[in-house]
Design an enzyme around this catalytic site. Sequence first.
Site, PDB file in Angstrom:
ATOM      1  N   ARG A 118     -75.261  -5.535   3.624  1.00 40.79           N
ATOM      2  CA  ARG A 118     -75.130  -5.866   2.204  1.00 40.79           C
ATOM      3  C   ARG A 118     -74.328  -4.780   1.500  1.00 40.79           C
ATOM      4  O   ARG A 118     -74.601  -3.593   1.674  1.00 40.79           O
ATOM      5  CB  ARG A 118     -76.507  -5.972   1.528  1.00 40.79           C
ATOM      6  CG  ARG A 118     -77.358  -7.150   1.968  1.00 40.79           C
ATOM      7  CD  ARG A 118     -78.736  -7.065   1.323  1.00 40.79           C
ATOM      8  NE  ARG A 118     -79.581  -8.195   1.664  1.00 40.79           N
ATOM      9  CZ  ARG A 118     -79.759  -9.256   0.882  1.00 40.79           C
ATOM     10  NH1 ARG A 118     -79.140  -9.318  -0.282  1.00 40.79           N
ATOM     11  NH2 ARG A 118     -80.543 -10.242   1.248  1.00 40.79           N
ATOM     12  N   ASP A 133     -93.839 -11.009  -1.859  1.00 36.14           N
ATOM     13  CA  ASP A 133     -93.624 -10.667  -0.450  1.00 36.14           C
ATOM     14  C   ASP A 133     -94.894 -10.228   0.261  1.00 36.14           C
ATOM     15  O   ASP A 133     -94.966 -10.291   1.492  1.00 36.14           O
ATOM     16  CB  ASP A 133     -92.581  -9.550  -0.333  1.00 36.14           C
ATOM     17  CG  ASP A 133     -91.166 -10.059  -0.516  1.00 36.14           C
ATOM     18  OD1 ASP A 133     -90.973 -11.287  -0.561  1.00 36.14           O
ATOM     19  OD2 ASP A 133     -90.246  -9.225  -0.624  1.00 36.14           O
ATOM     20  N   VAL A 180     -86.907 -14.610  -4.948  1.00 34.49           N
ATOM     21  CA  VAL A 180     -87.273 -14.307  -6.331  1.00 34.49           C
ATOM     22  C   VAL A 180     -87.914 -15.517  -6.995  1.00 34.49           C
ATOM     23  O   VAL A 180     -88.904 -15.391  -7.728  1.00 34.49           O
ATOM     24  CB  VAL A 180     -86.046 -13.838  -7.126  1.00 34.49           C
ATOM     25  CG1 VAL A 180     -86.392 -13.692  -8.604  1.00 34.49           C
ATOM     26  CG2 VAL A 180     -85.536 -12.507  -6.586  1.00 34.49           C
TER      27      VAL A 180
END
Length: 420
Positions: A187, A302, A315
């Site tokens: 990322r 999570d 999210v």
Amino acid sequence: MSNKHSACQVQFRVIVVGAGIGGLSAAVALANRGHSVLVLESTTKLSHVGAGVALPPTTRKWYESEGVLRAESGCIPLDGIELRKWDTGELVTRTAANPIGKQNAIHHGDMQQALLARAAQLDNISIRLGARVMDIDIDSNTVLLHNGEQVEGDVIIAADGVKSVIKPKICPPGASKAQSTGEAAYRFTLARDLLKDDEELLDLVQRSWATRWDGPSRHVVAYPVRNHQLLNVVLIHPDDGNTEESWTTVADKQDVIEHYQDWNLTLNKLIHLAPTQVPNFRMFLYPPSPVWVKGSTILLGDACHAMLPYLGQGVGQAADDAVAIATVLSTIEHREQLPLALQAYEVSRKSRVEQIQAATYQAREHLHLKDREAQAARDLQRKSASESNQNSDVVKMQHSYWVWDAAKVAQIALTELITG
């Protein structure tokens, strides 16, 4: 404190463990309805790092209603997604936004900052940094901090992630054991200024479109964040097995180049602009948590349903957890109904997120086809679906998640439990 939400009928002292997006979302939602909230965060400084995250349209609307997202938050409604061939970069299809609403892109740090800014406006939220939770006594609703301090509340929300300290106190042994997916994700973000001299790359950050390249055992997605000032790039690739079960390690840019050297020129130009060191996240499959509630302690986000990134649901599902717990705690009329409220939270959320977890894992097979004939058949199906105004199976599945009303479902579950 001022907000437009219906005030709770019974005020609870709520301890939220973890100041990530899920924990802060729950904290803001509960405070908006009149509860007293203490957030305990183990880190001494919230650095607002990370990469882009997806917000479904219903999630964005909810955050706006809670006073979290504003124009300056940098959240971009995406007009759609372009799917391109991995090797040539040739356009397969363009899928415009669904009439239900647009998928939204925001930098993780910007989302967290927006939540913190809203929390700072509410005098019934307190956030303590450097408050590391070591243990919990479920019977007395007390958490023990690293300095020996004990903190008591009426409800404890464990939003402390996949390595939750509290989860082993709620779930049986082995419930948190992770299984490697065999994949990891590079990322990075690229500043707009880095792209300005290449018209093709600049177009990727200027337009409100996501671009995805699906190839053998890999796929890459790129989209703008921070009001088009950053391009977020995520590159899913086979895991070499050397990364421990942790949030991230760092790879040399040369490793990234080698993984995608046979891919299209556009992607390779992006990779060559990446930092010399690139974060590499190993992705694990976490089994569904068998239990979400014990006593007056619950799991959220999570901590109970870590999501793989293939459908962009992480999210959104954590936010729906926040919606559900805020709804049930703010609806009950007597303290004696608290156990029913927490049970309703689990009932309304657990089976749904388990279905989404399973669908997310299955979606990767569709993205990472190795056989060229299978790739060609998939791409033809996508093109035909687009031309006939029918979304592909993966996109239709994703959109089906956006019409869910977590507050309504939680309310129904609570009513059924109360009335028997």
